[in-house]
Design an enzyme around this catalytic site. Structure first.
Site, mmCIF file in Angstrom:
data_model
loop_
_atom_site.group_PDB
_atom_site.id
_atom_site.type_symbol
_atom_site.label_atom_id
_atom_site.label_comp_id
_atom_site.label_asym_id
_atom_site.label_seq_id
_atom_site.Cartn_x
_atom_site.Cartn_y
_atom_site.Cartn_z
ATOM 1 N N LYS A 27 0.835 -1.209 0.000
ATOM 2 C CA LYS A 27 0.000 0.000 0.000
ATOM 3 C C LYS A 27 0.872 1.263 0.000
ATOM 4 C CE LYS A 27 -2.072 -1.220 3.860
ATOM 5 N NZ LYS A 27 -1.476 -2.548 4.137
ATOM 6 N N ARG A 69 -10.389 -0.021 8.695
ATOM 7 C CA ARG A 69 -9.899 -1.377 8.936
ATOM 8 C C ARG A 69 -10.869 -2.196 9.753
ATOM 9 N NH1 ARG A 69 -3.462 -1.944 9.231
ATOM 10 N NH2 ARG A 69 -3.141 0.033 8.229
ATOM 11 N N ARG A 99 11.575 -5.503 5.173
ATOM 12 C CA ARG A 99 11.322 -4.065 4.954
ATOM 13 C C ARG A 99 12.278 -3.199 5.780
ATOM 14 N NH1 ARG A 99 5.397 -1.985 5.418
ATOM 15 N NH2 ARG A 99 5.417 -3.367 7.208
ATOM 16 N N ARG A 135 10.888 -1.462 11.266
ATOM 17 C CA ARG A 135 9.703 -1.118 12.065
ATOM 18 C C ARG A 135 9.547 -2.118 13.210
ATOM 19 N NH1 ARG A 135 4.531 0.128 8.271
ATOM 20 N NH2 ARG A 135 3.577 -1.411 9.634
ATOM 21 N N ARG A 174 -0.955 -9.448 12.705
ATOM 22 C CA ARG A 174 -1.581 -8.375 11.912
ATOM 23 C C ARG A 174 -2.368 -8.952 10.740
ATOM 24 N NH1 ARG A 174 3.775 -5.433 10.724
ATOM 25 N NH2 ARG A 174 2.631 -4.255 9.158
HETATM 26 P P1 AP5 Z 1 4.762 -1.451 1.943
HETATM 27 O O1 AP5 Z 1 4.473 -0.611 0.760
HETATM 28 O O2 AP5 Z 1 5.397 -0.789 3.122
HETATM 29 O O3 AP5 Z 1 3.447 -2.238 2.384
HETATM 30 P P2 AP5 Z 1 2.175 -1.753 3.176
HETATM 31 O O4 AP5 Z 1 0.999 -2.435 2.572
HETATM 32 O O5 AP5 Z 1 2.135 -0.256 3.256
HETATM 33 O O6 AP5 Z 1 2.498 -2.416 4.567
HETATM 34 P P3 AP5 Z 1 2.280 -1.944 6.044
HETATM 35 O O7 AP5 Z 1 2.978 -2.946 6.899
HETATM 36 O O8 AP5 Z 1 2.677 -0.509 6.234
HETATM 37 O O9 AP5 Z 1 0.764 -2.076 6.203
HETATM 38 P P4 AP5 Z 1 0.020 -2.256 7.509
HETATM 39 O O10 AP5 Z 1 -1.369 -2.093 7.056
HETATM 40 O O11 AP5 Z 1 0.309 -3.491 8.252
HETATM 41 O O12 AP5 Z 1 0.639 -1.129 8.435
HETATM 42 P P5 AP5 Z 1 0.214 0.375 8.767
HETATM 43 O O13 AP5 Z 1 1.452 1.161 8.776
HETATM 44 O O14 AP5 Z 1 -0.892 0.833 7.931
HETATM 45 O O15 AP5 Z 1 5.635 -2.678 1.453
HETATM 46 C C1 AP5 Z 1 6.087 -3.656 2.339
HETATM 47 C C2 AP5 Z 1 7.451 -4.204 1.862
HETATM 48 O O16 AP5 Z 1 7.279 -4.875 0.625
HETATM 49 C C3 AP5 Z 1 8.490 -3.114 1.602
HETATM 50 O O17 AP5 Z 1 9.741 -3.580 1.982
HETATM 51 C C4 AP5 Z 1 8.429 -2.888 0.094
HETATM 52 O O18 AP5 Z 1 9.673 -2.459 -0.395
HETATM 53 C C5 AP5 Z 1 8.061 -4.269 -0.411
HETATM 54 N N1 AP5 Z 1 7.219 -4.214 -1.612
HETATM 55 C C6 AP5 Z 1 6.181 -3.354 -1.849
HETATM 56 N N2 AP5 Z 1 5.648 -3.610 -3.066
HETATM 57 C C7 AP5 Z 1 6.345 -4.650 -3.583
HETATM 58 C C8 AP5 Z 1 6.261 -5.375 -4.811
HETATM 59 N N3 AP5 Z 1 5.334 -5.086 -5.741
HETATM 60 N N4 AP5 Z 1 7.132 -6.387 -5.023
HETATM 61 C C9 AP5 Z 1 8.072 -6.709 -4.085
HETATM 62 N N5 AP5 Z 1 8.203 -6.054 -2.915
HETATM 63 C C10 AP5 Z 1 7.351 -5.039 -2.658
HETATM 64 O O19 AP5 Z 1 -0.335 0.192 10.238
HETATM 65 C C11 AP5 Z 1 0.515 -0.149 11.300
HETATM 66 C C12 AP5 Z 1 -0.283 -0.344 12.592
HETATM 67 O O20 AP5 Z 1 -1.005 0.868 12.913
HETATM 68 C C13 AP5 Z 1 -1.366 -1.423 12.536
HETATM 69 O O21 AP5 Z 1 -0.862 -2.690 12.807
HETATM 70 C C14 AP5 Z 1 -2.320 -0.936 13.618
HETATM 71 O O22 AP5 Z 1 -1.853 -1.256 14.890
HETATM 72 C C15 AP5 Z 1 -2.277 0.568 13.458
HETATM 73 N N6 AP5 Z 1 -3.322 1.059 12.535
HETATM 74 C C16 AP5 Z 1 -3.139 1.571 11.310
HETATM 75 N N7 AP5 Z 1 -4.322 1.902 10.748
HETATM 76 C C17 AP5 Z 1 -5.276 1.575 11.654
HETATM 77 C C18 AP5 Z 1 -6.702 1.645 11.645
HETATM 78 N N8 AP5 Z 1 -7.380 2.126 10.593
HETATM 79 N N9 AP5 Z 1 -7.366 1.199 12.712
HETATM 80 C C19 AP5 Z 1 -6.699 0.719 13.802
HETATM 81 N N10 AP5 Z 1 -5.359 0.609 13.863
HETATM 82 C C20 AP5 Z 1 -4.650 1.034 12.796
#
Ligand code: AP5
Length: 631
Positions: free
Chosen positions: A94, A170, A205, A234, A245
């Site tokens: 994402k 979410r 990552r 992270r 997660r």
């Molecule tokens: P990346 O682009 O970072 O993936 P991402 O989908 O953004 O992953 P996240 O881990 O950030 O998502 P998440 O939803 O778990 O965490 P968030 O920060 O939102 O890519 C990941 C890796 O893959 C990278 O190394 C990249 O280089 C590689 N990659 C990307 N595309 C690729 C491709 N096409 N091919 C190969 N490699 C690739 O949330 C974190 C925490 O915050 C949650 O756990 C929760 O506790 C809290 N939180 C966030 N939002 C909410 C909500 N709405 N409600 C409640 N709690 C929340």
């Protein structure tokens, strides 16, 4: 409308909104707000950078009062810029895609993960609360996250530039909160990646605390040693936390999907990030074009005798493609939707310099295999396309094949009998277009004159014992680089009058037929060879992707089309089967059962009744029951 692209992630996250170190916000009370009023902010401070938690950051404080009697109102009208939600499991990509989307479309990126990490890093009250949930891989309480998101959405930059919501909603409660505030995206993009890949992506990552850029130790290593030295991991990227997660994501995903199913597009996220972005880019561009089209048609003053007198395109009503396609005759609104859809695709193709084009549109009124076939609908479509090119100053020759054999109608496809006369007598507008900019002709080399700019060929097809392809070929050679557009051609070889297939030169003929590029394709998918109920549809409008839809009955008695998948090429039988069965792409299995039958019907690009019937015979009662239970 869109700002020009910007080069770094810093700058893609606009800082135009005034920020200050300590901030609070207050909700407008119901009495003081009009229906279009928005949240009023005294101050707001969020460093909108990926991984803000690792960089220098201002203190932030959200004045959240869950007991407030105030009503949140976020105004989001249909005329606002692009509004996008992106969803997917942890590490589905994402954040990576958001960087690219923001760069291209200039949207305001609102990532709840980033917002929360900023709070954690700033050690605010919210951050301290959120930290324990985040570190455990659990969701932060809804009221905290919802207040952050709605606050951010209501800022001026999001209203002006459009927004890209990443990681929110979410939970069904979060989705409901947005619905109550009437905050709806134009499109809901879901990145689909297998679990084992996700874990590897999370564990590998690395983040750059200075630029916020996302790296991966193997997939996207840092460009320099200097960057490498400062990369951080992270805290929630350990294998155990990723699994937790992922579980939470899966538990909530369906509940959220039901809110956005009519605007949801699933994309295979297990492809290179460039390929994934290409798909997203194409979808968002399409949404933008539709939006412009909708606004234009709503603002246009009807003109008689022109296609602009059509009813506005009901994108909001249909959310994609029209419903009630089995109501015959089709309403004028539905016909207008398709006329306009075909017209746009054809014009885009010609404007891009394409010259050998085919349109395949197979709604019931344009399907000669159905007894509801209407020659008038075909003629109306032809007139709209021809007049549109004529409006641009092009001289258009509308060609319908004549008899190709001895005797009055011998060699004339039944579908075309009388068509030429109808074209001659049709109303071609008030400006005397016919005879000047529009000419009616036949198919063949002799029809090509120097002044003709575009050729529209009405449903060219083989008749029993006769093959149109040789005439067609001679005509296209004479037309040279001028566009030749085939509307609903049927160029497969048919059995000769003797009942024997014409085999001489067949390969060459088929090769020639295949040299026409599809610029528009629409086909309804039926259940097991019947014509009821409609199970879905496949649509492609140049230069965009093939979109596969499933028709869904709604409890209210209405129906809707839900997009299942998109494809850069016309999907194979397996692709269609897998999409309908909810399976991952590129499965090695062969088509079987209903979906195998459905796809084999339309993938040929032309009706082939004989093969349909034999295929139908292969469908077993068992598979019917199995697939019926899907609904
Ligand atoms: P990346 O682009 O970072 O993936 P991402 O989908 O953004 O992953 P996240 O881990 O950030 O998502 P998440 O939803 O778990 O965490 P968030 O920060 O939102 O890519 C990941 C890796 O893959 C990278 O190394 C990249 O280089 C590689 N990659 C990307 N595309 C690729 C491709 N096409 N091919 C190969 N490699 C690739 O949330 C974190 C925490 O915050 C949650 O756990 C929760 O506790 C809290 N939180 C966030 N939002 C909410 C909500 N709405 N409600 C409640 N709690 C929340």
């Amino acid at each position: 409308m869109l700002p020009s692209s910007v080069s770094s992630f810093h700058t893609t996250n606009p800082t135009s909104t005034p920020l200050s170190p300590l901030s609070t916000f207050s909700f407008l009370s119901a009495s003081s707000s009009s229906s279009s009023s928005s949240l009023s902010f005294q101050q707001s401070s969020l460093q909108r950078r990926r991984l803000v938690s690792f960089g220098p950051i201002s203190k932030t404080l959200f004045g959240i009062n869950s007991k407030s009697k105030g009503i949140l109102r976020v105004s989001c009208s249909t005329s606002e810029p692009l509004k996008v939600m992106i969803s997917g499991a942890p590490a589905s990509g994402k954040g990576t895609q958001c960087e690219l989307i923001v760069k291209k479309f200039g949207l305001v990126h609102i990532s709840t993960g980033d917002l929360l990490r900023a709070e954690v890093s700033a050690e605010t009250e919210i951050g301290n609360k959120a930290k324990e949930f985040m570190n455990a891989g659990r969701l932060v309480p809804d009221e905290i996250v919802t207040a952050m998101v709605t606050a951010r959405l209501s800022l001026q930059d999001a209203k002006e530039k459009g927004w890209l919501l990443d990681g929110y909603p979410r939970s069904s409660a979060q989705a409901e909160s947005l619905e109550k505030l009437n905050v709806r995206p134009d499109i809901y993009v879901v990145l689909d990646v297998p679990d084992e890949i996700l874990i590897n992506r999370c564990v590998g990552r690395r983040l750059d605390p200075e630029t916020g850029k996302i790296y991966h130790v193997k997939n996207f290593p840092p460009e320099t040693e200097e960057i490498k030295a400062r990369l951080v991991t992270r805290p929630d990227d350990t294998e155990g936390k990723v699994k937790a997660r992922l579980d939470i994501y899966k538990k909530n995903a369906d509940a959220i999907l039901s809110t956005y199913s009519n605007i949801m597009v699933k994309i295979d996220g297990n492809q290179s990030k460039e390929v994934v972005f290409k798909e997203i880019d194409s979808l968002l561009s399409q949404v933008q074009r539709d939006e412009v089209k909708l606004l234009k048609s709503e603002n246009s003053v009807p003109e008689s005798g022109s296609h602009s007198s059509q009813a506005p395109v009901s994108r909001d009503k249909w959310r994609g493609i029209p419903t009630r396609l089995n109501n015959i005759p089709h309403s004028r609104e539905i016909r207008n939707y398709f006329y306009d859809d075909v017209l746009q695709a054809t014009q885009r193709s010609v404007n891009d310099g394409r010259t050998r084009l085919r349109v395949d549109i197979n709604i019931p009124e344009l399907n000669p295999e159905m007894d509801v076939y209407r020659i008038g609908t075909l003629m109306e479509l032809i007139r709209i396309i021809a007049l549109s090119f004529a409006d641009d100053g092009k001289r258009v020759k509308v060609c319908v094949q004549g008899s190709m054999g001895e005797g009055a109608l011998s060699g004339m496809p039944l579908q075309l009998a009388g068509t030429r006369k109808i074209l001659e007598f049709m109303d071609w507008g008030d400006y005397g277009a016919k005879g000047t900019f529009i000419k009616i002709g036949s198919i063949g080399e002799q029809e090509v004159s120097e002044e003709d700019d575009v050729f529209i060929l009405v449903a060219p097809q083989n008749a029993v014992g006769n093959c149109i392809i040789d005439d067609l070929k001679a005509m296209t050679v004479a037309a040279g680089s001028r566009p030749v557009i085939l509307i609903n051609p049927r160029l497969k070889d048919l059995p000769g009058s003797s009942g024997v297939m014409q085999t001489m030169g067949r390969d060459k003929r088929l090769e020639y037929a295949a040299s026409f590029e599809s610029c528009y394709f629409f086909r309804l998918l039926y259940f097991a060879g019947t014509q009821y109920p409609i199970m879905g549809a496949l649509r492609m409008s140049y230069p965009y992707r093939y979109e596969l839809y499933k028709r869904v009955d709604q409890p209210s008695g209405t129906e809707k089309y839900v997009i299942l998948s998109t494809f850069s090429e016309k999907p194979s039988i397996d692709d269609v089967n897998d999409a309908f069965m909810g399976k991952p792409r590129n499965g090695a299995k062969k088509a079987s059962g209903f979906w195998g039958f459905l796809s084999s019907v339309f993938l040929s690009g032309e009706d082939d009744v004989t093969s349909n019937i034999s295929e139908l015979a292969r469908v077993t009662v068992k598979s019917q029951i199995g697939l019926m239970s899907l609904y």
